[in-house]
Every structure is written in C-alpha cells, then in structure tokens.
Design a protein around this motif. Structure first.
Motif, mmCIF file in Angstrom:
data_model
loop_
_atom_site.group_PDB
_atom_site.id
_atom_site.type_symbol
_atom_site.label_atom_id
_atom_site.label_comp_id
_atom_site.label_asym_id
_atom_site.label_seq_id
_atom_site.Cartn_x
_atom_site.Cartn_y
_atom_site.Cartn_z
ATOM 1 N N ARG A 91 80.658 71.428 -5.998
ATOM 2 C CA ARG A 91 79.439 72.226 -5.786
ATOM 3 C C ARG A 91 79.053 72.958 -7.059
ATOM 4 O O ARG A 91 77.927 73.371 -7.224
ATOM 5 C CB ARG A 91 79.645 73.208 -4.621
ATOM 6 N N HIS A 125 80.342 65.812 -3.120
ATOM 7 C CA HIS A 125 79.189 66.691 -2.881
ATOM 8 C C HIS A 125 78.023 66.412 -3.825
ATOM 9 O O HIS A 125 76.866 66.532 -3.419
ATOM 10 C CB HIS A 125 79.615 68.158 -2.984
ATOM 11 N N PHE A 166 69.716 68.137 1.353
ATOM 12 C CA PHE A 166 70.252 67.100 0.464
ATOM 13 C C PHE A 166 71.041 66.043 1.226
ATOM 14 O O PHE A 166 71.308 64.965 0.724
ATOM 15 C CB PHE A 166 71.099 67.730 -0.662
ATOM 16 N N LEU A 196 72.315 82.917 2.729
ATOM 17 C CA LEU A 196 71.544 81.718 3.088
ATOM 18 C C LEU A 196 70.181 82.086 3.650
ATOM 19 O O LEU A 196 70.048 83.039 4.413
ATOM 20 C CB LEU A 196 72.305 80.921 4.160
ATOM 21 N N ASP A 216 78.304 67.386 4.573
ATOM 22 C CA ASP A 216 79.459 66.834 3.864
ATOM 23 C C ASP A 216 80.703 67.685 4.082
ATOM 24 O O ASP A 216 81.804 67.168 4.168
ATOM 25 C CB ASP A 216 79.171 66.662 2.356
ATOM 26 N N MET A 217 80.509 69.017 4.185
ATOM 27 C CA MET A 217 81.690 69.875 4.350
ATOM 28 C C MET A 217 81.344 71.139 5.124
ATOM 29 O O MET A 217 80.184 71.559 5.180
ATOM 30 C CB MET A 217 82.254 70.265 2.986
ATOM 31 N N SER A 219 82.686 74.997 5.014
ATOM 32 C CA SER A 219 83.584 75.953 4.351
ATOM 33 C C SER A 219 83.689 77.213 5.220
ATOM 34 O O SER A 219 84.515 77.278 6.123
ATOM 35 C CB SER A 219 83.058 76.252 2.948
ATOM 36 N N THR A 220 82.820 78.184 5.005
ATOM 37 C CA THR A 220 82.867 79.401 5.841
ATOM 38 C C THR A 220 82.270 79.157 7.219
ATOM 39 O O THR A 220 82.458 79.961 8.127
ATOM 40 C CB THR A 220 82.057 80.537 5.193
ATOM 41 N N GLY A 221 81.497 78.089 7.341
ATOM 42 C CA GLY A 221 80.847 77.774 8.617
ATOM 43 C C GLY A 221 79.452 78.367 8.744
ATOM 44 O O GLY A 221 78.741 78.092 9.718
ATOM 45 N N MET A 222 79.014 79.176 7.781
ATOM 46 C CA MET A 222 77.724 79.860 7.902
ATOM 47 C C MET A 222 76.552 78.885 8.016
ATOM 48 O O MET A 222 75.625 79.123 8.785
ATOM 49 C CB MET A 222 77.495 80.817 6.713
ATOM 50 N N SER A 223 76.594 77.784 7.245
ATOM 51 C CA SER A 223 75.490 76.806 7.305
ATOM 52 C C SER A 223 75.383 76.238 8.723
ATOM 53 O O SER A 223 74.280 76.085 9.262
ATOM 54 C CB SER A 223 75.726 75.663 6.323
#
Ligand code: R5P
Length: 290
Positions: A91, A125, A166, A196, A216-217, A219-223
C-alpha cells in the motif's frame, strides 16, 4: 526441488510441497528476549528451492525471517522462488506526503539483494509497487476461488460490491462467475489522518438482495464496516465479506460482525479461522510454471 516453509506459513507451505510432491523443510525460528530472531535451516538446500513465508503482522519480523531464509538457502541452492502469499507494504507505493519513504520499493530491492530469483504472490495490492521489483514476479488472483466458494452459499439474488473503487474490475469478474451484477464503493482516505470518506455509488433497489463485499485485504476492518453501514441503509439482505488477505488486526473481526456481517471469508494466505479458501493449488502451479 524442495519447499522451505517459514514460521508465518508452515501449514500453507506443507500443502504446496504436497501438491508439488517434493520434500518439505521447516525453517525454525528462535526469538531472543530482546525480540531479535535467529532462523535455522537444518540442511543445505540444493537445486530450485521454493521459500514460502507470508508477511502479515508482525510484518517487519516476518520480513526479516523471509530475507534470512532466502539469504541462507541461496548459498547452496541454484535458484530461489519466493512465494510470499501475502506481500505486505504494497500500500506504500508512492509518497503521498513530502518526506515519506516508498517502503514497497525498499522491500523490492531487499528481495533482490538477498538473492531471490522470482516472486509469487496473491492479489498484490498495487501494480505500481510490483513494478519496483527488478526480478520476475507473478501476481496470482484468488477471485475465481473466492467466487466459487460463494456460489455454494445459495445467496438470495446476490450483488457483489467492491469495498474500494480500485477493486471494481475484480468485483465485476466475481459477479460474472455468479452470473450477477456488481457495484463499487468509492472510498477516499485522508493522507494525514487516515480517516475514510465514503462516496455512495448509484444503487438500484437492494431490498432483500444478499450482498458480497469484496476487497483485497481487511486490516482494521473500517472499510468493510463503512461499506456495511452504507448497504444496510439500502435495506439489503444478508451481507458476506470476501477478501484475499484477512489481516483482521486487533478486534476487527468482532467489529465487522457487530456491524451486521454474516460471514467473513478469506483465503489461507494468512492463517486464521476465517481463512477457509485454500490457495495452495494456485501457488503450486505458479511455482511450476516459473
Ligand atoms: C485499501 O486500499 C485496501 O484495498 C483495503 O481496502 C484496506 O487496506 C483495508 O483496510 P482497513 O480494513 O483498515 O479499512
């Protein structure tokens, strides 16, 4: 040919060795009280050697282990294929703010410096980050495998939603496999705060439709949480999440579940209870074709 499994990827490395029908060697790690680590490979690897180690958190430690294994193996092997199922730091592909180091470039140069001949990874990524590698790279997609898994879930008129713009072409591929349609959520991250900002896509009536959020991934889950809130406001049916790399840091899993996600489905590039889609066959055949 033989497979050396690093500490971050023993079970996936065993699966790859079995699929290739070659010897499996475990690289052992000893962590000292001060946090430094020492890797030991108990024999001299010969011929084409496949090193398997993911670089999920603790990312820097897993990177050092990977570089150490490759450096040691290269001393007796003829070539080293590095399978890095989850390749971290991608990233960081451009400097967003003045003075920032483009760490993916440093990582790319380090792989060459320790003697890596080729790299294989899953759903990298960034193509920009991959372009920094001066050795041949293979970026394998897990989309088909993830979509095939979802096909068996018997979802109600599913819609595929990319958590990030993306990833929209991959969401479309995913949707095609399920013979359905896709949308992409446009997400912008403040480079200073990391906060975000979500821009809602045009949505048709989602009432009663199950949704698969793809990325794709995690991480913190926020997205994923933000995407879930957006979709829930449209009265959709059940929400499932599919991603290649389930980093799921801190309590991301609990928070995603609390947001109303039915199930989190990840590949086994990172070991966890959510890593239910096996990609060892994809990685083994990529290694054979190099
Ligand atoms: C971002 O560009 C990636 O594709 C992921 O959407 C992101 O890294 C996920 O991070 P988080 O789970 O922290 O929102």
């Amino acid at each position: 040919m033989e497979v050396i499994g690093g500490p971050a990827s023993h079970s996936l490395a065993i699966k790859i060795a079995k699929r290739l029908n070659v010897k499996y060697v475990k690289a052992n790690v000893h962590i000292f009280a001060d946090g430094e680590s020492k890797i030991t490979i108990s024999h001299k690897p010969r011929g084409k050697v496949i090193v398997v180690n993911s670089t999920y958190p603790p990312t820097d430690s897993n990177l050092i282990h990977t570089f150490s294994i490759i450096d040691k193996a290269k001393k007796s092997a003829s070539s080293i294929v590095a399978i890095i199922p989850y390749l971290g730091y991608l990233r960081q592909d451009i400097a967003f703010l003045p003075g920032e180091v483009v760490t993916s470039k440093v990582i790319a140069e380090s792989f060459s410096a320790v003697g890596t001949s080729q790299i294989i990874t899953i759903d990298a990524h960034s193509e920009i980050a991959l372009s920094y590698f001066k050795i041949p790279t293979k970026n394998v997609s897990a989309i088909n495998k993830l979509a095939q898994y979802c096909k068996k879930l018997n979802l109600e008129n599913p819609l595929v939603a990319a958590a990030d713009f993306f990833w929209s072409a991959n969401a479309k591929k995913f949707a095609d496999i399920l013979s359905t349609d896709s949308i992409a959520i446009n997400k912008q991250r403040d480079p200073n705060t990391g906060k975000l900002h979500i821009i809602s896509p045009k949505m048709t009536d989602l009432k009663g439709r199950d949704v698969i959020i793809v990325d794709d991934m995690i991480s913190t889950g926020m997205s994923i949480i933000n995407a879930t809130h957006l979709l829930k406001r449209q009265n959709c049916g059940k929400i499932y999440v599919c991603c290649s790399h389930g980093l799921l840091v801190n309590d991301a899993k609990r928070r995603i579940k609390n947001a109303g996600v039915e199930k989190i489905i990840c590949t086994n590039t990172i070991p966890s209870t959510n890593s239910i889609v096996d990609v060892s066959d994809l990685l083994a055949s990529a290694a054979l074709s190099f």
